[in-house]
Design a protein around this motif. Structure first.
Motif, short mmCIF file in Angstrom:
data_model
loop_
_atom_site.label_atom_id
_atom_site.label_comp_id
_atom_site.label_asym_id
_atom_site.label_seq_id
_atom_site.Cartn_x
_atom_site.Cartn_y
_atom_site.Cartn_z
N GLY A 199 -14.95 -20.69 51.52
CA GLY A 199 -15.56 -19.69 51.01
C GLY A 199 -16.37 -19.97 49.64
N LEU A 200 -16.96 -20.94 49.70
CA LEU A 200 -17.79 -21.60 48.45
C LEU A 200 -19.29 -20.99 48.11
CD1 LEU A 200 -16.44 -25.24 48.64
CD2 LEU A 200 -15.54 -23.25 47.32
N ARG A 201 -19.58 -20.95 46.84
CA ARG A 201 -20.76 -20.43 46.47
C ARG A 201 -21.61 -21.83 45.87
NH1 ARG A 201 -21.92 -18.58 41.55
NH2 ARG A 201 -19.68 -18.23 41.28
N VAL A 202 -22.50 -22.24 46.37
CA VAL A 202 -23.19 -23.53 45.64
C VAL A 202 -23.98 -23.02 44.68
CG1 VAL A 202 -24.74 -25.51 46.34
CG2 VAL A 202 -23.08 -24.82 48.12
N VAL A 203 -24.03 -23.77 43.35
CA VAL A 203 -24.71 -23.32 42.45
C VAL A 203 -25.86 -24.33 42.09
CG1 VAL A 203 -23.09 -21.71 41.59
CG2 VAL A 203 -23.12 -24.29 40.77
N ALA A 204 -25.71 -25.60 42.35
CA ALA A 204 -26.91 -26.67 42.20
C ALA A 204 -26.42 -28.02 42.82
CB ALA A 204 -26.58 -26.88 40.59
N ALA A 205 -27.30 -28.74 42.71
CA ALA A 205 -27.33 -29.87 43.40
C ALA A 205 -27.45 -30.86 42.28
CB ALA A 205 -28.31 -30.50 44.39
N LEU A 206 -26.56 -32.11 42.12
CA LEU A 206 -26.69 -32.99 41.13
C LEU A 206 -27.05 -34.33 41.88
CD1 LEU A 206 -23.35 -32.48 39.20
CD2 LEU A 206 -25.76 -31.67 38.91
N LEU A 207 -28.19 -35.03 41.53
CA LEU A 207 -28.87 -36.05 42.33
C LEU A 207 -28.71 -37.39 41.64
CD1 LEU A 207 -32.10 -34.36 43.35
CD2 LEU A 207 -29.85 -34.39 44.57
N THR A 208 -27.97 -38.36 42.05
CA THR A 208 -27.72 -39.64 41.53
C THR A 208 -29.02 -40.60 41.07
OG1 THR A 208 -27.51 -40.80 43.65
CG2 THR A 208 -25.35 -39.63 42.37
N HIS A 209 -29.86 -40.24 42.24
CA HIS A 209 -31.08 -41.13 42.07
C HIS A 209 -32.10 -40.67 42.86
CE1 HIS A 209 -29.26 -43.23 45.14
NE2 HIS A 209 -30.20 -44.18 45.16
N HIS A 210 -33.44 -41.33 42.98
CA HIS A 210 -34.57 -40.53 43.58
C HIS A 210 -34.67 -41.23 44.89
CE1 HIS A 210 -36.19 -44.42 42.20
NE2 HIS A 210 -37.14 -44.22 43.07
N LEU A 267 -27.85 -23.20 51.87
CA LEU A 267 -26.84 -22.94 51.19
C LEU A 267 -27.23 -22.04 50.06
CD1 LEU A 267 -25.29 -26.41 51.00
CD2 LEU A 267 -24.58 -24.77 52.25
N ASP A 268 -28.29 -21.47 49.97
CA ASP A 268 -28.78 -20.39 49.05
C ASP A 268 -28.78 -20.83 47.60
OD1 ASP A 268 -29.88 -17.98 48.27
OD2 ASP A 268 -27.93 -16.85 48.43
N PHE A 269 -29.26 -21.93 46.95
CA PHE A 269 -28.99 -22.23 46.01
C PHE A 269 -30.56 -22.84 45.49
CE2 PHE A 269 -28.43 -26.31 47.59
CZ PHE A 269 -29.05 -27.18 46.82
N GLU A 270 -30.88 -23.06 44.13
CA GLU A 270 -32.03 -23.40 43.63
C GLU A 270 -31.97 -24.62 42.83
OE1 GLU A 270 -36.05 -23.94 44.00
OE2 GLU A 270 -34.81 -22.54 45.18
N ALA A 271 -31.28 -24.43 41.84
CA ALA A 271 -31.15 -25.56 40.75
C ALA A 271 -30.70 -27.10 41.30
CB ALA A 271 -30.17 -25.14 39.80
#
Length: 247
Positions: free
Chosen positions: A46-57, A72-76
């Protein structure tokens, strides 16, 4: 603490869905896919994804970013400024330090070596180490954007392994481990800390004369090597596949 992992079948790269508790906000750590397991995990908790944190490129950690945004309906999405510039695709710069994402506290640790802008993320006492530290191995320093051996050594020994011993470590590839386990058993760490002697055998690395310091199993079942190259004894971490031992 919820940690769900999607493991890419070819790259063995990990994308993590992370949340303090069910039925609330969540983060993605990296975005290499596959997507379907993460969608199922989001729905199950039942989660709501708010952002992706990227370790590297690197491609195996960002390839599915746009697909994950849609599914997952997020943008950031955020990465170290150097990595964000390389990824582009609407990824915002994130400086090392303390941050909060919809109430989820995150500490971003700068851990250069494998890339110069590598970030590790600590969420609720759990650390996501990217391609700096693996179970029983470490990241190489010949990939695009690498900043070199000494940066990698410092990032492992002076940053990640100074976290509390019971800290759970989730690497960018393959299986989790703990600070305690890596201090005790990681062959690279054991030599760095003086608990084991260097190998010392002569070898060639892509045809260049070298001395072998460590040869160990890597996350993918192959081998990773720490070598000292040439007369200047230049330290590097390289794939074991390019190391040829002298008879």
């Amino acid at each position: 603490m919820i940690v769900e992992r999607a493991l890419h079948p070819d790259w063995l790269s990990c994308t993590y869905l992370v949340a303090p508790q069910p039925n609330g906000p969540a983060l993605l750590i990296d975005a290499g896919g596959p997507v379907a397991p993460l969608v199922r995990a989001r729905e199950r908790h039942g989660l709501r994804v708010v952002a992706a944190l990227l370790t590297h490129h690197h491609h195996d950690h960002v390839a599915a970013l746009d697909e994950l945004r849609e599914a997952l309906d997020f943008e950031a999405a955020y990465a170290h400024p150097r990595e964000a510039a390389r990824i582009d695709r609407g990824v915002e710069a994130l400086e090392p330090g303390r941050h909060e994402f919809d109430g989820i506290p995150v500490v971003a640790l700068h851990t250069p070596g494998h890339t110069d802008g590598m970030l590790a993320f600590v969420v609720d006492g759990v650390a996501f180490t990217g391609d700096t530290l693996f179970k029983g191995s470490v990241g190489g320093v010949r990939a695009p954007g690498a900043s070199g051996y000494e940066d990698l050594r410092r990032s492992v020994v002076d940053v990640l392994l100074t976290l509390p011993p019971d800290t759970r470590l989730y690497p960018g590839h393959s299986d989790p481990t703990t600070v305690r386990e890596e201090l005790a058993a990681n062959p690279f760490v054991r030599v760095w800390l003086g608990r084991e002697q260097p190998d010392g055998r002569r070898c060639r690395v892509a045809g260049e004369e070298a001395e072998l310091v460590v040869l160990a199993r890597d996350y993918d079942g192959g081998r990773k090597a720490w070598v000292r190259l040439g007369r200047e004894r230049r330290d590097e971490i390289v794939p074991g596949s390019i190391v040829e031992l002298d008879d």
